[in-house]
Each structure stands twice: as structure tokens, then as C-alpha cells.
Enzyme design. Structure first.
Site, PDB file in Angstrom:
ATOM      1  N   GLU A 191     -20.371  86.242 -45.130  1.00  0.00           N
ATOM      2  CA  GLU A 191     -19.493  87.420 -45.233  1.00  0.00           C
ATOM      3  C   GLU A 191     -18.034  86.993 -45.303  1.00  0.00           C
ATOM      4  O   GLU A 191     -17.242  87.538 -46.077  1.00  0.00           O
ATOM      5  CB  GLU A 191     -19.673  88.338 -44.014  1.00  0.00           C
ATOM      6  CG  GLU A 191     -21.073  88.889 -43.813  1.00  0.00           C
ATOM      7  CD  GLU A 191     -21.987  87.946 -43.039  1.00  0.00           C
ATOM      8  OE1 GLU A 191     -21.792  86.713 -43.091  1.00  0.00           O
ATOM      9  OE2 GLU A 191     -22.915  88.455 -42.385  1.00  0.00           O
ATOM     10  N   CYS A 194     -23.479  88.671 -38.037  1.00  0.00           N
ATOM     11  CA  CYS A 194     -23.564  88.254 -36.635  1.00  0.00           C
ATOM     12  C   CYS A 194     -22.526  89.009 -35.811  1.00  0.00           C
ATOM     13  O   CYS A 194     -21.531  89.513 -36.334  1.00  0.00           O
ATOM     14  CB  CYS A 194     -23.360  86.754 -36.506  1.00  0.00           C
ATOM     15  SG  CYS A 194     -21.650  86.255 -36.695  1.00  0.00           S
ATOM     16  N   CYS A 220     -18.864  88.067 -37.645  1.00  0.00           N
ATOM     17  CA  CYS A 220     -18.747  88.621 -38.999  1.00  0.00           C
ATOM     18  C   CYS A 220     -18.563  90.132 -38.959  1.00  0.00           C
ATOM     19  O   CYS A 220     -17.910  90.711 -39.829  1.00  0.00           O
ATOM     20  CB  CYS A 220     -19.980  88.270 -39.811  1.00  0.00           C
ATOM     21  SG  CYS A 220     -20.024  86.522 -40.171  1.00  0.00           S
ATOM     22  N   ALA A 243     -50.586  65.344 -52.813  1.00  0.00           N
ATOM     23  CA  ALA A 243     -51.042  65.240 -54.194  1.00  0.00           C
ATOM     24  C   ALA A 243     -52.550  65.072 -54.168  1.00  0.00           C
ATOM     25  O   ALA A 243     -53.072  64.346 -53.325  1.00  0.00           O
ATOM     26  CB  ALA A 243     -50.388  64.042 -54.864  1.00  0.00           C
ATOM     27  N   SER A 257     -53.821  55.696 -53.152  1.00  0.00           N
ATOM     28  CA  SER A 257     -53.323  56.999 -53.615  1.00  0.00           C
ATOM     29  C   SER A 257     -52.119  56.850 -54.540  1.00  0.00           C
ATOM     30  O   SER A 257     -51.561  57.828 -55.010  1.00  0.00           O
ATOM     31  CB  SER A 257     -52.946  57.877 -52.418  1.00  0.00           C
ATOM     32  OG  SER A 257     -51.863  57.313 -51.716  1.00  0.00           O
ATOM     33  N   TRP A 311     -50.737  55.966 -58.047  1.00  0.00           N
ATOM     34  CA  TRP A 311     -50.136  57.277 -57.820  1.00  0.00           C
ATOM     35  C   TRP A 311     -51.060  58.325 -58.393  1.00  0.00           C
ATOM     36  O   TRP A 311     -51.438  58.203 -59.555  1.00  0.00           O
ATOM     37  CB  TRP A 311     -48.753  57.411 -58.453  1.00  0.00           C
ATOM     38  CG  TRP A 311     -47.763  56.471 -57.879  1.00  0.00           C
ATOM     39  CD1 TRP A 311     -47.242  55.364 -58.465  1.00  0.00           C
ATOM     40  CD2 TRP A 311     -47.163  56.574 -56.571  1.00  0.00           C
ATOM     41  NE1 TRP A 311     -46.342  54.766 -57.624  1.00  0.00           N
ATOM     42  CE2 TRP A 311     -46.281  55.482 -56.457  1.00  0.00           C
ATOM     43  CE3 TRP A 311     -47.273  57.463 -55.504  1.00  0.00           C
ATOM     44  CZ2 TRP A 311     -45.517  55.260 -55.309  1.00  0.00           C
ATOM     45  CZ3 TRP A 311     -46.523  57.235 -54.379  1.00  0.00           C
ATOM     46  CH2 TRP A 311     -45.654  56.145 -54.290  1.00  0.00           C
ATOM     47  N   ARG A 336     -37.223  65.639 -49.983  1.00  0.00           N
ATOM     48  CA  ARG A 336     -36.870  64.776 -48.844  1.00  0.00           C
ATOM     49  C   ARG A 336     -35.381  64.854 -48.532  1.00  0.00           C
ATOM     50  O   ARG A 336     -34.968  64.708 -47.379  1.00  0.00           O
ATOM     51  CB  ARG A 336     -37.231  63.313 -49.139  1.00  0.00           C
ATOM     52  CG  ARG A 336     -38.707  63.031 -49.104  1.00  0.00           C
ATOM     53  CD  ARG A 336     -38.930  61.570 -49.406  1.00  0.00           C
ATOM     54  NE  ARG A 336     -40.342  61.237 -49.512  1.00  0.00           N
ATOM     55  CZ  ARG A 336     -40.810  60.115 -50.028  1.00  0.00           C
ATOM     56  NH1 ARG A 336     -39.954  59.213 -50.505  1.00  0.00           N
ATOM     57  NH2 ARG A 336     -42.089  59.893 -50.072  1.00  0.00           N
ATOM     58  N   ASP A 370     -50.243  52.481 -47.021  1.00  0.00           N
ATOM     59  CA  ASP A 370     -49.275  52.511 -48.139  1.00  0.00           C
ATOM     60  C   ASP A 370     -47.952  51.798 -47.861  1.00  0.00           C
ATOM     61  O   ASP A 370     -47.173  51.597 -48.781  1.00  0.00           O
ATOM     62  CB  ASP A 370     -48.927  53.973 -48.493  1.00  0.00           C
ATOM     63  CG  ASP A 370     -50.137  54.756 -48.959  1.00  0.00           C
ATOM     64  OD1 ASP A 370     -51.179  54.131 -49.211  1.00  0.00           O
ATOM     65  OD2 ASP A 370     -50.028  55.999 -49.062  1.00  0.00           O
ATOM     66  N   ARG A 402     -34.822  58.817 -52.790  1.00  0.00           N
ATOM     67  CA  ARG A 402     -34.238  57.837 -53.716  1.00  0.00           C
ATOM     68  C   ARG A 402     -34.171  58.404 -55.137  1.00  0.00           C
ATOM     69  O   ARG A 402     -35.026  59.177 -55.554  1.00  0.00           O
ATOM     70  CB  ARG A 402     -35.085  56.552 -53.716  1.00  0.00           C
ATOM     71  CG  ARG A 402     -35.230  55.946 -52.335  1.00  0.00           C
ATOM     72  CD  ARG A 402     -35.967  54.623 -52.348  1.00  0.00           C
ATOM     73  NE  ARG A 402     -37.346  54.682 -52.806  1.00  0.00           N
ATOM     74  CZ  ARG A 402     -38.363  55.109 -52.068  1.00  0.00           C
ATOM     75  NH1 ARG A 402     -38.164  55.556 -50.839  1.00  0.00           N
ATOM     76  NH2 ARG A 402     -39.591  55.103 -52.556  1.00  0.00           N
TER      77      ARG A 402
HETATM   78  N1  LIG Z   1     -52.344  62.079 -51.799  1.00  0.00           N
HETATM   79  C1  LIG Z   1     -51.412  62.212 -50.903  1.00  0.00           C
HETATM   80  O1  LIG Z   1     -50.560  63.115 -50.995  1.00  0.00           O
HETATM   81  C2  LIG Z   1     -51.359  61.264 -49.741  1.00  0.00           C
HETATM   82  C3  LIG Z   1     -50.302  61.345 -48.825  1.00  0.00           C
HETATM   83  C4  LIG Z   1     -50.281  60.485 -47.731  1.00  0.00           C
HETATM   84  C5  LIG Z   1     -51.333  59.566 -47.598  1.00  0.00           C
HETATM   85  N2  LIG Z   1     -52.324  59.519 -48.505  1.00  0.00           N
HETATM   86  C6  LIG Z   1     -53.446  58.576 -48.351  1.00  0.00           C
HETATM   87  O2  LIG Z   1     -54.109  58.927 -47.166  1.00  0.00           O
HETATM   88  C7  LIG Z   1     -54.742  57.770 -46.637  1.00  0.00           C
HETATM   89  C8  LIG Z   1     -54.429  57.705 -45.147  1.00  0.00           C
HETATM   90  O3  LIG Z   1     -54.967  58.854 -44.567  1.00  0.00           O
HETATM   91  P1  LIG Z   1     -55.272  58.930 -43.006  1.00  0.00           P
HETATM   92  O4  LIG Z   1     -55.911  60.255 -42.813  1.00  0.00           O
HETATM   93  O5  LIG Z   1     -55.964  57.715 -42.585  1.00  0.00           O
HETATM   94  O6  LIG Z   1     -53.791  58.831 -42.403  1.00  0.00           O
HETATM   95  P2  LIG Z   1     -52.761  59.875 -41.752  1.00  0.00           P
HETATM   96  O7  LIG Z   1     -53.276  61.249 -41.824  1.00  0.00           O
HETATM   97  O8  LIG Z   1     -51.438  59.593 -42.375  1.00  0.00           O
HETATM   98  O9  LIG Z   1     -52.736  59.384 -40.250  1.00  0.00           O
HETATM   99  C9  LIG Z   1     -53.863  59.653 -39.463  1.00  0.00           C
HETATM  100  C10 LIG Z   1     -53.677  59.056 -38.098  1.00  0.00           C
HETATM  101  O10 LIG Z   1     -52.682  59.767 -37.378  1.00  0.00           O
HETATM  102  C11 LIG Z   1     -52.910  59.539 -36.001  1.00  0.00           C
HETATM  103  N3  LIG Z   1     -52.804  60.758 -35.203  1.00  0.00           N
HETATM  104  C12 LIG Z   1     -52.096  60.881 -34.036  1.00  0.00           C
HETATM  105  N4  LIG Z   1     -52.206  62.101 -33.518  1.00  0.00           N
HETATM  106  C13 LIG Z   1     -53.027  62.772 -34.340  1.00  0.00           C
HETATM  107  C14 LIG Z   1     -53.546  64.088 -34.302  1.00  0.00           C
HETATM  108  N5  LIG Z   1     -53.224  64.953 -33.340  1.00  0.00           N
HETATM  109  N6  LIG Z   1     -54.383  64.478 -35.282  1.00  0.00           N
HETATM  110  C15 LIG Z   1     -54.706  63.622 -36.282  1.00  0.00           C
HETATM  111  N7  LIG Z   1     -54.248  62.361 -36.377  1.00  0.00           N
HETATM  112  C16 LIG Z   1     -53.401  61.932 -35.413  1.00  0.00           C
HETATM  113  C17 LIG Z   1     -54.341  59.007 -35.887  1.00  0.00           C
HETATM  114  O11 LIG Z   1     -54.294  57.650 -35.549  1.00  0.00           O
HETATM  115  P3  LIG Z   1     -54.048  57.240 -34.014  1.00  0.00           P
HETATM  116  O12 LIG Z   1     -55.104  57.947 -33.232  1.00  0.00           O
HETATM  117  O13 LIG Z   1     -54.126  55.784 -33.981  1.00  0.00           O
HETATM  118  O14 LIG Z   1     -52.685  57.744 -33.717  1.00  0.00           O
HETATM  119  C18 LIG Z   1     -54.920  59.175 -37.272  1.00  0.00           C
HETATM  120  O15 LIG Z   1     -55.871  58.230 -37.612  1.00  0.00           O
HETATM  121  C19 LIG Z   1     -54.222  56.591 -47.400  1.00  0.00           C
HETATM  122  O16 LIG Z   1     -55.215  56.184 -48.311  1.00  0.00           O
HETATM  123  C20 LIG Z   1     -53.022  57.139 -48.134  1.00  0.00           C
HETATM  124  O17 LIG Z   1     -52.834  56.473 -49.357  1.00  0.00           O
HETATM  125  C21 LIG Z   1     -52.365  60.353 -49.567  1.00  0.00           C
END
Ligand SMILES: NC(=O)c1ccc[n+]([C@@H]2O[C@H](COP(=O)([O-])OP(=O)(O)OC[C@H]3O[C@@H](n4cnc5c(N)ncnc54)[C@H](OP(=O)(O)O)[C@@H]3O)[C@@H](O)[C@H]2O)c1
Length: 377
Positions: A56, A82, A91, A160, A174, A176, A190, A206, A213
Site C-alpha cells: 500500500e 496491516c 498501512c 521427476a 535417476s 537424468w 531453488r 547421487d 546454478r
Molecule cells: N526422480 C527424482 O526426482 C529423484 C529425486 C531425489 C532422489 N531420487 C532417487 O531416489 C533414490 C534415493 O531414494 P531413497 O528413498 O533411498 O532416499 P531419500 O528419500 O532421499 O532418503 C531416505 C532416507 O531418509 C531417512 N529418513 C530419516 N527420517 C525419515 C523419515 N521420517 N521418513 C523417511 N525417511 C527418513 C532414512 O534413512 P535413515 O533412517 O538412515 O535416516 C531413509 O532411508 C536415488 O536413486 C535417487 O537417485 C530421485
């Protein structure tokens, strides 16, 4: 004036408000358009930056700069003006001093500290009208409402996937799935949020940087890793860049924390619930202790699934790439979801679809939740 007559003015105010994404947080995004008594637009403004002038005041300044007189005119504002003197003056008082005859408001202020502007205006003889806010107005206010009503940040989950819903191959690859154009869009996101969050699974698979960036960042997001057993390697790129962009590791363990801290990372021990980080508690901590109002969740299937299951996803941006993996050992965002019936399944509401190169971006919002009533006082 009918709603349809308000529409072009309010739409412009909403468009202006959106320019505050990423800079106005933790304040709400707000826009304002001012017309003189004859209905000619003579000034407009938006809340640019936290601590800076409100929309405002910006609008009234614009009137003054152009030599126009707002007396007897109307202001369209996306949020109730506000009524408190915080970092800037109230305001409501600025509007009264400027002599505006009428103020049209898209949404009431949910923040008890700032609310009461409409009543103050009415008491000073200004006509106040509420124009039922469009979906865009509720969208603008949502991050702010999550903070005020739920005491936690607004969570945007981004992932993705292939057409058949896989986020990585069975071997965990993953990079890409989505196109370069989609990834560029993620970098822009981001640069607009307070925090980019991932799970330890993604860090180990990963080794991501999670920085913004190749595009202009409005802010440097804090990177956060959810890592119950503190398995983040000291050699991870996230840790190596901790002095350029802040890194917080939320863990249930302190073992090994010294080396990570020595490398510049913050390690915060949070008491685990059922052997895992309590996600709602972690979000509340991030808001209260680190001022994080918006989170971009870029996790793998396990963490993302838990966020969905616990109802902590406010917005989802899903990039669907034109591929089919068909690997039954590959996972999708359903990993932490246990819905026995359709009614129990986490539900989102589709707000927009867009083609990004060869990918399709599906934009969802939570189906129910932080929506305060909009309408006449
Ligand atoms: N396509 C996409 O957009 C994308 C994005 C990101 C990743 N990825 C792929 O996803 C894969 C990894 O997946 P991910 O499922 O293993 O990894 P994540 O979801 O990134 O991490 C999972 C980990 O988080 C920790 N965690 C802590 N608190 C949690 C809670 N309350 N609930 C759930 N998890 C918790 C756990 O390990 P702790 O118990 O040891 O803490 C769990 O194993 C990779 O292959 C990566 O390339 C794909």
C-alpha cells in the site's frame, strides 16, 4: 461496483504480489493498485522484500511520484492492510492519511498481530469491501498462512518421474529422468525458497549439491539433509560446499558430528520418533530456529512418500518425462505411502499443467488444509 468490475484491478494487484516470491518471506506476498476518483489507475506497488515498504505504501508513493492525488480514490489490495507498526508504519494509517475513499480487499489477514486494518479503516470513514479472492489470492497467502496457522513452513515437493511413475531405475540411477529445461526450472525454484531438503538416501546415491546454478538466485537456500544415523560422508559435495551455502543435517545421532561440523556443516540432533526423524517436528524446528518459511523437498521415494503420507506436502511439482521404465524394483513417490483404500490415499488437487520441452509439469496443491474463509466481514 460488482465483482466483475473489481476483477481487472484485483488481477493486476495479484500479478504484482507474485513478484515478491522468494524475497518477501516470511511476510506474505501482497500487491496493491490505486485508482483515482474517476477510476484511472494512478499508482501500484507490491511488498518487495521482508522489512521493506508494504504494498500500500509503495502504491501511494507511486501516486505521489507521478503527481497524482489519491484522495477520494480506491485501493485494491490482495491482503487486508496491516494495523500495526512493526518494521514499517501501519498501512491502515497511511491509507487514512492519503484520503482514499474505498479499499477493496481480497483476503483477511490471519496474523493476529497485524489484523484489524479493515476495522480501523471503517472507523475512520473509509468504505471497505471484500472481493471474494480468486484461487490465485489463496495461493499467494498460503506460505504465510502455513506459518501462522500451522507453525511450520510451506512445503513444495518436486520430483521427476517416468510415465509409469518411477523416480529412478532399480539400480538407483535417476540422472537424468527429466529434460535440461525442466532441471533449469528447478534451479530457478531453488533460488526462490528458504530451504532445499533431501534424504540421506539421495545423498548417498547421487551426491547432489542442491544449490541454484545457471540462473539468478533471489536468495541462497539452506540445504537440509534428513539423516537419522548421521551417515552423510564428510567427502559429500554438500559438505564440501557448506561454507558457500549453509548446510544443516538433521540427525538422531551425534556420532561423527565433529568432523562434519569441522567442515562447516551444522548437525542438529532431534529425538527420533519410531526410529526416524520426526518430519513435522523437523519442519517446526526449521521455522522457529532457522526462519525457514518455504521448503523445496527434493528427496527420493522413501522420504517423499513419508511427507505425502503425513500430509506435509502443500504443493507438488511433478515432471513427467516421456520414458517408461517398467522395472518392478524401481520405486515411485508411493514408497512411504500405505493407503488401504482410495479414500485414505493422500490427495492433491491439480492446479496447472504445462509442457516443458518434452516433459509435462503437473502442478498440484493440497486438496484441503490451510484455507481461511474469504468474504465479507
Ligand atoms: N526422480 C527424482 O526426482 C529423484 C529425486 C531425489 C532422489 N531420487 C532417487 O531416489 C533414490 C534415493 O531414494 P531413497 O528413498 O533411498 O532416499 P531419500 O528419500 O532421499 O532418503 C531416505 C532416507 O531418509 C531417512 N529418513 C530419516 N527420517 C525419515 C523419515 N521420517 N521418513 C523417511 N525417511 C527418513 C532414512 O534413512 P535413515 O533412517 O538412515 O535416516 C531413509 O532411508 C536415488 O536413486 C535417487 O537417485 C530421485
Amino acid at each position: 461496483m460488482s465483482h466483475s468490475e473489481h476483477e481487472p484491478f484485483m488481477r493486476r494487484a495479484l500479478e504484482l504480489a507474485r513478484h515478491g516470491w522468494g524475497t518477501s518471506h516470511p511476510n506474505p506476498m501482497v500487491g496493491c493498485v490505486i485508482a483515482d476518483a474517476r477510476g484511472r489507475v494512478i499508482g501500484a506497488g507490491h511488498h518487495r522484500v521482508f522489512g521493506g515498504a508494504h504494498a500500500e505504501v509503495e502504491g501511494l508513493d507511486a501516486c505521489r511520484r507521478s503527481g497524482a492525488d489519491p484522495r477520494g480514490g480506491t485501493a485494491w489490495v490482495t491482503l487486508e492492510p496491516c494495523n500495526h507498526t512493526g518494521k514499517t508504519g501501519a498501512c491502515s494509517e497511511a491509507i487514512i492519511r492519503a484520503g482514499l475513499a474505498r479499499v477493496v480487499i481480497a483476503r483477511r489477514d490471519a496474523n493476529p498481530v497485524a489484523a484489524g486494518g479493515a476495522a480501523r479503516l471503517v472507523a475512520a470513514g473509509v468504505r471497505v469491501e471484500f472481493c471474494s479472492a480468486s484461487a490465485l489470492a489463496s495461493g499467494l497467502a498460503s506460505p504465510f498462512l502455513a506459518r501462522v496457522a500451522l507453525g511450520r513452513p510451506w512445503v513444495i515437493a518436486k520430483w521427476a518421474q517416468t510415465i509409469d511413475g518411477r523416480m529412478a531405475t532399480g539400480a538407483g540411477v535417476s540422472k537424468w529422468i527429466s529434460s535440461e529445461r525442466s532441471r533449469r526450472r528447478v534451479h530457478r525454484l531453488r533460488g526462490m525458497v528458504d530451504c532445499v531438503m533431501t534424504g540421506i538416501g539421495t545423498v548417498l546415491a547421487d551426491d547432489p549439491l542442491l544449490t541454484c546454478r545457471g540462473v539468478r538466485a533471489r536468495r541462497v537456500a539452506r540445504r537440509v539433509v534428513v539423516d537419522t544415523r548421521l551417515r552423510t560422508p564428510v567427502g559429500a559435495r554438500l559438505v564440501g560446499s557448506a561454507r558457500e551455502a549453509p548446510l544443516t543435517i538433521l540427525s538422531g545421532s551425534e556420532a561423527g558430528a565433529a568432523a562434519l561440523r569441522g567442515a562447516g556443516a551444522e548437525v542438529r540432533a532431534l529425538p527420533p520418533v519410531n526410529g526416524r526423524i520426526d518430519l513435522a517436528g523437523a519442519l517446526r524446528w526449521l521455522l522457529a530456529e532457522r526462519g525457514v518459511a518455504t521448503v523445496l523437498l527434493e528427496a527420493g521415494p522413501r522420504l517423499l512418500g513419508r511427507f505425502l503420507e503425513e500430509g506435509l506436502v502443500d504443493e507438488a511439482m511433478v515432471f513427467v518425462a516421456p520414458r517408461v521404465l517398467g522395472d518392478p524394483s524401481a520405486h515411485g513417490p508411493d514408497r512411504g505411502v500405505r493407503a488401504p483404500t482410495l479414500d485414505a490415499a493422500p490427495r492433491l488437487c491439480l492446479v496447472r499443467t504445462r509442457r516443458v520441452g518434452d516433459d509435462v509439469l503437473l502442478h498440484y496443491r493440497r486438496a484441503e488444509g490451510v484455507h481461511l474463509p474469504v468474504g465479507a466481514p
